[in-house]
Enzyme design. Structure first.
Site, PDB file in Angstrom:
ATOM      1  N   ARG A   1       0.899  -1.221   0.013  1.00 51.30           N
ATOM      2  CA  ARG A   1      -0.092  -0.088  -0.155  1.00 51.30           C
ATOM      3  C   ARG A   1       0.898   1.243   0.196  1.00 51.30           C
ATOM      4  NH1 ARG A   1      -3.442  -2.712  -1.179  1.00 51.30           N
ATOM      5  NH2 ARG A   1      -5.725  -2.909  -0.473  1.00 51.30           N
TER       6      ARG A   1
ATOM      7  N   GLU B   1      -2.853   7.859  -6.159  1.00 50.53           N
ATOM      8  CA  GLU B   1      -2.925   6.793  -7.067  1.00 50.53           C
ATOM      9  C   GLU B   1      -3.996   7.372  -8.372  1.00 50.53           C
ATOM     10  OE1 GLU B   1      -1.500   2.802  -4.875  1.00 50.53           O
ATOM     11  OE2 GLU B   1      -3.782   3.192  -5.495  1.00 50.53           O
TER      12      GLU B   1
ATOM     13  N   HIS C   1      -1.078   0.225  -9.291  1.00 47.24           N
ATOM     14  CA  HIS C   1      -1.707  -0.616  -8.515  1.00 47.24           C
ATOM     15  C   HIS C   1      -2.491  -1.709  -9.213  1.00 47.24           C
ATOM     16  CE1 HIS C   1      -3.691  -0.325  -4.073  1.00 47.24           C
ATOM     17  NE2 HIS C   1      -3.287  -1.588  -4.541  1.00 47.24           N
TER      18      HIS C   1
END
Length: 343
Positions: free
Chosen positions: A246, A275, A294
């Site tokens: 993360r 992100e 991600h």
């Protein structure tokens, strides 16, 4: 619980069709797909009467008003069960849910194979300079193969921070590459770590000995900012840093300094503080950084597994059955009693 009274909501963000298929086949469960944007009044009205809520785990894709926090919970008095659509649950305030008697599940393990594979995609791309080679073949001339010489990972030491389902798969794969595996996980005893294919180590020893450090821990109060300037300085000179965990666990500015200064050889990053990161993010400009958006757990297979896991856990809870991936187990007696009271 009388399934005819079960009202389950999700937002209209992309979700593998398996979720709607499983919920749709369950007798008497009413599924509402609510707009994530454009009609907040309709979405609030739907959530206000919901017993169950499937919520996206993507913190930067989900508008804040649909996070499961104190404000939303106060508006949803009938909410009893929440399912986060991933292994992470950044969009759910678990403590607030526990206080409100709401059971929360995640989908730990459903995307473990994909994330583990992506870890090695990043690592090998960094070590073998794959992206750099691709770009130079497209844009440059007059360079030699030796100008793109990389490094093997065989015979190195891999340090895993976190040894849950994903970390365990990474450890298993590591042995096929001839890697020695160290792991630090404060939630596991030494025997469990050994049984999962790694040698237990303190974080300090892991940083000092590892040629590769890969993060597989959750983002919480104990891990936020864990990899700061001191942690990167404590890593072995010439080591590679990889994170598919993360954003927020590692300090991006500190990592940038460690890479620019030459202390670290490279980094493979799937997760970011924001992100996607902006195009001018300094880390993206470094040739020894391989970056993805991600997407470690974003494969057709993983998304299907996550959708199935979420749907099945929600239905189990609505039947009064304790689910396998319960994040706040202390609340289950309360949540089960609330569900039973609806019969």
């Amino acid at each position: 619980m009388n399934a005819r009274r079960a009202r389950l909501c999700r937002l209209d963000l992309w979700l593998d069709p398996a979720f709607d298929q499983i919920i749709g086949a369950a007798p008497g469960v009413a599924l509402s797909v609510l707009p994530v944007r454009g009609d907040d009044a309709r979405t609030r009205a739907g959530l206000r009467t919901a017993h169950a809520y499937h919520v996206s785990a993507a913190k930067d894709e989900l508008p804040r008003q649909w996070f499961v926090g104190p404000e939303l919970i106060a508006q949803c008095p009938e909410l009893m069960v929440v399912s986060s659509g991933g292994a992470g649950y950044d969009t759910v305030d678990v403590a607030a849910c526990t206080r409100a008697g709401i059971a929360v599940v995640n989908q730990a393990g459903a995307n473990a194979a994909s994330v583990a594979e992506h870890t090695y995609a990043l690592l090998l791309a960094v070590q073998r300079r794959v992206v750099e080679s691709h770009q130079r073949l497209r844009h440059d001339t007059g360079f030699s193969r030796e100008d793109l010489m990389g490094h093997e990972i065989h015979g190195g030491t891999l340090g895993l921070v976190g040894l849950g389902q994903i970390g365990t798969r990474v450890a298993q794969i590591a042995h096929g590459f001839g890697l020695r595996v160290l792991a630090h996980d404060p939630l596991l005893d030494d025997d469990t770590i050994r049984s999962r294919g790694a040698q237990p180590a303190t974080l300090a020893d892991l940083l000092a000995q590892s040629d590769i450090v890969s993060l597989h821990c959750p983002l919480d109060a104990s891990t936020r900012g864990l990899f700061d300037a001191r942690a990167f300085a404590a890593m072995k000179a010439g080591a590679v840093f990889v994170s598919t965990a993360r954003g927020g666990i590692h300090d991006e500015d500190a990592l940038l300094d460690a890479l620019r200064g030459g202390h670290l050889r490279g980094a493979g990053l799937d997760v970011w503080q924001h992100e996607p990161p902006p195009h001018d993010a300094p880390l993206l400009a470094l040739p020894n950084v391989v970056a993805t958006f991600h997407t470690a757990g974003v494969t057709h297979e993983a998304r299907r597994n996550v959708a199935r896991s979420s749907a099945n856990q929600l239905l189990a809870m609505l039947r009064g059955e304790r689910p396998p991936q319960l994040i706040n187990p202390e609340v289950w007696p309360i949540a089960a009693a609330r569900i039973a009271a609806l019969t």
